[in-house]
Design a protein around this motif. Structure first.
Motif, PDB file in Angstrom:
ATOM      1  N   ARG A  54       0.821  -1.213   0.000  1.00 54.32           N
ATOM      2  CA  ARG A  54       0.000   0.000   0.000  1.00 54.32           C
ATOM      3  C   ARG A  54       0.855   1.264   0.000  1.00 54.32           C
ATOM      4  O   ARG A  54       0.557   2.239  -0.689  1.00 54.32           O
ATOM      5  N   PHE A  55       1.953   1.233   0.772  1.00 52.71           N
ATOM      6  CA  PHE A  55       2.773   2.430   0.918  1.00 52.71           C
ATOM      7  C   PHE A  55       3.463   2.791  -0.402  1.00 52.71           C
ATOM      8  O   PHE A  55       3.451   3.954  -0.827  1.00 52.71           O
ATOM      9  N   TYR A  56       4.064   1.791  -1.052  1.00 57.99           N
ATOM     10  CA  TYR A  56       4.773   2.094  -2.289  1.00 57.99           C
ATOM     11  C   TYR A  56       3.798   2.410  -3.428  1.00 57.99           C
ATOM     12  O   TYR A  56       4.132   3.172  -4.351  1.00 57.99           O
ATOM     13  N   ASN A  57       2.610   1.864  -3.387  1.00 52.72           N
ATOM     14  CA  ASN A  57       1.596   2.268  -4.362  1.00 52.72           C
ATOM     15  C   ASN A  57       1.217   3.729  -4.158  1.00 52.72           C
ATOM     16  O   ASN A  57       0.998   4.470  -5.127  1.00 52.72           O
ATOM     17  N   ALA A  58       1.122   4.128  -2.880  1.00 51.50           N
ATOM     18  CA  ALA A  58       0.820   5.535  -2.592  1.00 51.50           C
ATOM     19  C   ALA A  58       1.931   6.448  -3.111  1.00 51.50           C
ATOM     20  O   ALA A  58       1.659   7.536  -3.638  1.00 51.50           O
ATOM     21  N   LEU A  59       3.163   6.014  -2.974  1.00 55.70           N
ATOM     22  CA  LEU A  59       4.277   6.804  -3.505  1.00 55.70           C
ATOM     23  C   LEU A  59       4.198   6.902  -5.028  1.00 55.70           C
ATOM     24  O   LEU A  59       4.392   7.984  -5.619  1.00 55.70           O
ATOM     25  N   GLN A  60       3.917   5.762  -5.686  1.00 59.42           N
ATOM     26  CA  GLN A  60       3.855   5.762  -7.141  1.00 59.42           C
ATOM     27  C   GLN A  60       2.707   6.641  -7.646  1.00 59.42           C
ATOM     28  O   GLN A  60       2.860   7.368  -8.641  1.00 59.42           O
ATOM     29  N   ASN A  61       1.585   6.604  -6.905  1.00 60.38           N
ATOM     30  CA  ASN A  61       0.408   7.362  -7.324  1.00 60.38           C
ATOM     31  C   ASN A  61       0.389   8.779  -6.773  1.00 60.38           C
ATOM     32  O   ASN A  61      -0.547   9.543  -7.067  1.00 60.38           O
ATOM     33  N   LYS A  62       1.401   9.103  -5.941  1.00 56.09           N
ATOM     34  CA  LYS A  62       1.471  10.419  -5.306  1.00 56.09           C
ATOM     35  C   LYS A  62       0.168  10.729  -4.567  1.00 56.09           C
ATOM     36  O   LYS A  62      -0.383  11.832  -4.633  1.00 56.09           O
ATOM     37  N   ASP A  63      -0.305   9.702  -3.810  1.00 60.12           N
ATOM     38  CA  ASP A  63      -1.551   9.794  -3.036  1.00 60.12           C
ATOM     39  C   ASP A  63      -1.206  10.256  -1.622  1.00 60.12           C
ATOM     40  O   ASP A  63      -0.800   9.473  -0.764  1.00 60.12           O
ATOM     41  N   TRP A  64      -1.349  11.582  -1.378  1.00 60.33           N
ATOM     42  CA  TRP A  64      -0.939  12.170  -0.105  1.00 60.33           C
ATOM     43  C   TRP A  64      -1.751  11.646   1.079  1.00 60.33           C
ATOM     44  O   TRP A  64      -1.185  11.349   2.132  1.00 60.33           O
ATOM     45  N   ASP A  65      -3.035  11.513   0.915  1.00 58.67           N
ATOM     46  CA  ASP A  65      -3.877  11.047   2.029  1.00 58.67           C
ATOM     47  C   ASP A  65      -3.515   9.610   2.429  1.00 58.67           C
ATOM     48  O   ASP A  65      -3.395   9.298   3.620  1.00 58.67           O
ATOM     49  N   THR A  66      -3.349   8.751   1.434  1.00 51.11           N
ATOM     50  CA  THR A  66      -2.958   7.369   1.744  1.00 51.11           C
ATOM     51  C   THR A  66      -1.564   7.337   2.353  1.00 51.11           C
ATOM     52  O   THR A  66      -1.293   6.553   3.284  1.00 51.11           O
ATOM     53  N   PHE A  67      -0.674   8.184   1.864  1.00 51.15           N
ATOM     54  CA  PHE A  67       0.686   8.256   2.401  1.00 51.15           C
ATOM     55  C   PHE A  67       0.655   8.590   3.889  1.00 51.15           C
ATOM     56  O   PHE A  67       1.337   7.944   4.699  1.00 51.15           O
ATOM     57  N   LYS A 299       0.993  -3.528 -17.476  1.00 49.65           N
ATOM     58  CA  LYS A 299       0.629  -2.159 -17.121  1.00 49.65           C
ATOM     59  C   LYS A 299      -0.347  -2.127 -15.946  1.00 49.65           C
ATOM     60  O   LYS A 299      -0.747  -1.055 -15.501  1.00 49.65           O
ATOM     61  N   THR A 300      -0.677  -3.311 -15.434  1.00 49.95           N
ATOM     62  CA  THR A 300      -1.679  -3.372 -14.364  1.00 49.95           C
ATOM     63  C   THR A 300      -1.058  -3.509 -12.979  1.00 49.95           C
ATOM     64  O   THR A 300      -1.701  -3.245 -11.969  1.00 49.95           O
ATOM     65  N   VAL A 301       0.182  -3.938 -12.922  1.00 44.34           N
ATOM     66  CA  VAL A 301       0.845  -4.174 -11.637  1.00 44.34           C
ATOM     67  C   VAL A 301       1.611  -2.922 -11.236  1.00 44.34           C
ATOM     68  O   VAL A 301       2.362  -2.356 -12.036  1.00 44.34           O
ATOM     69  N   GLN A 302       1.426  -2.514  -9.983  1.00 43.67           N
ATOM     70  CA  GLN A 302       2.095  -1.321  -9.498  1.00 43.67           C
ATOM     71  C   GLN A 302       3.379  -1.678  -8.745  1.00 43.67           C
ATOM     72  O   GLN A 302       3.665  -2.842  -8.464  1.00 43.67           O
ATOM     73  N   LEU A 303       4.120  -0.617  -8.395  1.00 45.44           N
ATOM     74  CA  LEU A 303       5.398  -0.793  -7.698  1.00 45.44           C
ATOM     75  C   LEU A 303       5.216  -1.511  -6.365  1.00 45.44           C
ATOM     76  O   LEU A 303       6.063  -2.316  -5.949  1.00 45.44           O
ATOM     77  N   GLY A 304       4.117  -1.228  -5.677  1.00 42.95           N
ATOM     78  CA  GLY A 304       3.896  -1.839  -4.368  1.00 42.95           C
ATOM     79  C   GLY A 304       3.880  -3.352  -4.424  1.00 42.95           C
ATOM     80  O   GLY A 304       4.404  -4.032  -3.532  1.00 42.95           O
ATOM     81  N   ALA A 305       3.261  -3.897  -5.501  1.00 42.10           N
ATOM     82  CA  ALA A 305       3.218  -5.348  -5.632  1.00 42.10           C
ATOM     83  C   ALA A 305       4.606  -5.918  -5.843  1.00 42.10           C
ATOM     84  O   ALA A 305       4.945  -6.985  -5.300  1.00 42.10           O
ATOM     85  N   LEU A 306       5.442  -5.215  -6.633  1.00 41.80           N
ATOM     86  CA  LEU A 306       6.802  -5.696  -6.861  1.00 41.80           C
ATOM     87  C   LEU A 306       7.620  -5.680  -5.572  1.00 41.80           C
ATOM     88  O   LEU A 306       8.364  -6.621  -5.276  1.00 41.80           O
ATOM     89  N   ILE A 307       7.467  -4.599  -4.796  1.00 41.77           N
ATOM     90  CA  ILE A 307       8.187  -4.515  -3.512  1.00 41.77           C
ATOM     91  C   ILE A 307       7.692  -5.598  -2.566  1.00 41.77           C
ATOM     92  O   ILE A 307       8.485  -6.247  -1.856  1.00 41.77           O
ATOM     93  N   GLN A 308       6.403  -5.846  -2.548  1.00 40.49           N
ATOM     94  CA  GLN A 308       5.846  -6.892  -1.689  1.00 40.49           C
ATOM     95  C   GLN A 308       6.370  -8.263  -2.106  1.00 40.49           C
ATOM     96  O   GLN A 308       6.673  -9.103  -1.260  1.00 40.49           O
ATOM     97  N   ILE A 309       6.467  -8.478  -3.444  1.00 44.31           N
ATOM     98  CA  ILE A 309       7.015  -9.740  -3.936  1.00 44.31           C
ATOM     99  C   ILE A 309       8.449  -9.916  -3.458  1.00 44.31           C
ATOM    100  O   ILE A 309       8.842 -10.994  -2.986  1.00 44.31           O
ATOM    101  N   ALA A 310       9.244  -8.851  -3.583  1.00 42.23           N
ATOM    102  CA  ALA A 310      10.655  -8.940  -3.191  1.00 42.23           C
ATOM    103  C   ALA A 310      10.791  -9.289  -1.711  1.00 42.23           C
ATOM    104  O   ALA A 310      11.595 -10.142  -1.318  1.00 42.23           O
TER     105      ALA A 310
END
Length: 581
Positions: A54-67, A299-310
């Motif tokens: 969730r956190f890295y997806n918020a960073l990728q999407n520049k979602d301030w409230d979620t951040f 194009k459907t997978v966000q950065l958060g999923a990749l970080i979670q996978i790692a």
């Protein structure tokens, strides 16, 4: 596998008695608490893994409230992790000291019980340096058993938790090979499994010699330390003989063995570390190498999923690679287990030797005398040493035992005392009889002079005034004012003074049978005669049996029995009866 089963069997045999002891409930509760906290920490790791998505997806999407919300969530998760970690460490250390305290007490009781410590030396068992077994090895066993056990449990639970996550993420990011999707369910999980198996096999191949190297290092270190202590304890004799050069060479040679074995550990550790560090570094990028191509194509997978996978891959790989990361500790642990197992085996062998009905044993006497009806004392290798046929030590009688050096006089005394099991036959001792053995060099424990004189009794059993009177009676009035002084008395006093203290000890305890093994040999003849006269006056009912070589001792005893050569052994025979002067 046989070695692993043998090690685990030894661990169970050593560890299990504590959790069935009088301290079992405290131990079980603490162990359960440590395990429960470890499970909570794993659960917290799962939540952190999900938070990363969730956190890295918020960073990728520049979602301030979620951040902002996820920052608060992280603070809560971090607080829980810190609190759990602190209390797990505290409870783990509490369990360690209670477990170690119980094991130390158990080993001390078994080691000193019934002269086991002496018989273990006689038997030449593999339990070298018992002091290290009871101190260092017990401490290491408790700490490393908990560390490895809790770590293994954590790895198993982490594996079960993160395999589910990683398997699900394998479907989100399909395997991409040469530009084409390949249907391979759970490929990230299988990648972690293959990677861990590869690392485990290579780690075992590289690091297996460390077990024996660690075992020998501990033994060599203890041997070197023991010889340093011997030099310290015998410094006067070494100085008188000007043996400093010889001792330096001996100590250097023993330390050379320590250094040589250490070089072997260094070489093997270098290879093992080179592999494990490379393995750990490669594990950082390995999940990205597997999942990265699909991430960039999809194009459907966000950065958060990749970080979670790692991170999930890292958790699964760490769990599967527990053997790799803990190998150095496990090598030391197996060496500790082997030493403690050998120590327990040696104690059991000593107890079995004492209980063997075919060896020398004691039985109640019908009368008031100590009788040796048919006794054969042997050396540890089975060679006959002393043969005794119907000899007894009668109440109130003084008997002198003579014979050439090496004939077995002292060994016969040890057999009567019940600490020499080699041989066969019975020694008949009156029920509840008190015996005291005084060797040529009496043992004086480090502590107050009062404690040293009354040993092995308690200081409270003998008031200070009585002890001072006895010290004056044996010719040591200068020590009467030093009863509360603490010192290493075997070093401070001459051998003659130590022998006078030994006689003082006998006068205080007033045994029914007193065996003197050249216990006055360092005194001049008039002083020796005066002490024997003192024993006769203060302990008129005590049976005195002496070993000595001086001809003047004949007049101080009513009876003389001698050890004479008889083929391959010495036989105890009645000599000329001498009247007391």
């Amino acid at each position: 596998m046989n070695n692993i089963r043998s090690t685990l069997a030894s661990v169970w045999r050593i560890a299990a008695p504590y959790f069935s002891s009088e301290d079992k409930w405290a131990g079980r509760v603490l162990l359960a608490a440590v395990i429960s906290i470890e499970l909570l920490l794993v659960a917290n790791d799962v939540l952190v893994n999900q938070w990363r998505n969730r956190f890295y997806n918020a960073l990728q999407n520049k979602d301030w409230d979620t951040f902002k919300r996820e920052m608060l969530v992280f603070c809560a998760l971090a607080t829980v992790s810190v609190v759990l970690g602190v209390y797990q460490l505290y409870l783990n250390q509490w369990l360690q000291i209670r477990w170690r305290n119980w094991m130390t007490g158990k080993y001390l009781r078994e080691w000193v019980h019934g002269a086991n410590h002496y018989r273990m030396q006689l038997a030449g068992d593999a339990a070298d340096n018992p002091d290290q077994r009871i101190t260092d090895d017990v401490k290491l066993f408790v700490a490393q058993t908990l560390a490895i056990g809790v770590g293994l449990l954590s790895s198993i639970v982490s594996l079960a938790s993160f395999v589910v996550i990683l398997w699900g993420l394998s479907e989100v990011l399909p395997l991409l090979l040469f530009g084409s999707d390949v249907s391979f369910p759970g490929y990230l999980v299988w990648g972690a499994v293959v990677y861990a198996i590869f690392g485990t096999l290579l780690t075992q191949w590289i690091g297996s010699p460390l077990v024996n190297l660690d075992f020998h290092q501990q033994r060599l270190e203890a041997d070197f330390r023991f010889n340093l202590v011997r030099v310290r304890e015998n410094s006067e004799q070494i100085a008188l003989l000007k043996g400093e050069g010889a001792e330096r060479e001996r100590l250097s040679e023993r330390f050379g063995r320590v250094v040589s074995n250490w070089y072997g550990i260094m070489s093997r550790t270098k290879r093992l570390t080179a592999f494990t560090q490379s393995y750990a570094q490669a594990s950082v990028v390995f999940p990205f190498a597997l999942a990265g191509p699909a991430y960039f194509v999809s194009k459907t997978v966000q950065l958060g999923a990749l970080i979670q996978i790692a991170e999930a891959f890292g958790k699964v790989q760490d769990a599967l690679s527990f053997f790799v990361s803990a190998y150095r500790t496990m090598a030391e642990w197996r060496a500790v287990v082997a030493r403690l197992d050998g120590f327990e085996t040696s104690i059991a062998s000593a107890e079995k030797l004492a209980a063997d009905p075919a060896s020398i044993h004691a039985r109640p006497a019908a009368g008031r005398e100590i009788a040796l009806p048919q006794l054969l004392v042997k050396l540890p290798n089975g060679a006959p040493l002393v043969s005794v046929d119907h000899v007894s030590f009668r109440p109130g009688e003084r008997t002198l035992v003579t014979g050439p050096s090496g004939a077995g006089k002292s060994t016969l005394f040890r057999a009567v005392a019940g600490i020499w099991p080699f041989g066969n036959g019975a020694i008949e001792i009156p029920p509840n009889a008190t015996l005291m053995m005084l060797p040529q060099r009496p043992y004086l424990p480090i502590g107050s002079l009062h404690d040293a004189v009354v040993y092995p009794g308690e200081a409270a059993q003998f008031d200070a005034a009585r002890v001072r009177d006895v010290l004056s009676a044996v010719g040591l009035p200068q020590l009467a004012a030093r009863l509360n002084e603490e010192a290493h008395w075997n070093r401070m006093l001459s051998l003659g003074e130590q022998q006078r203290l030994g006689i003082a000890r006998a006068l205080l305890h007033a045994p029914q049978f007193l065996f003197l093994d050249e216990a006055t040999a360092s005194l001049d003849e008039p002083s020796e005669a005066a002490l024997y006269k003192l024993i006769g006056e203060k302990l008129p009912a005590t049976t005195v049996v002496s070993i000595g070589h001086r001809s003047t001792l004949d007049a101080l005893h009513q009876r003389n029995i001698a050890l004479v050569r008889d083929g391959d052994r010495f036989t105890l025979r009645e000599a000329v009866k001498v009247a007391v002067s």
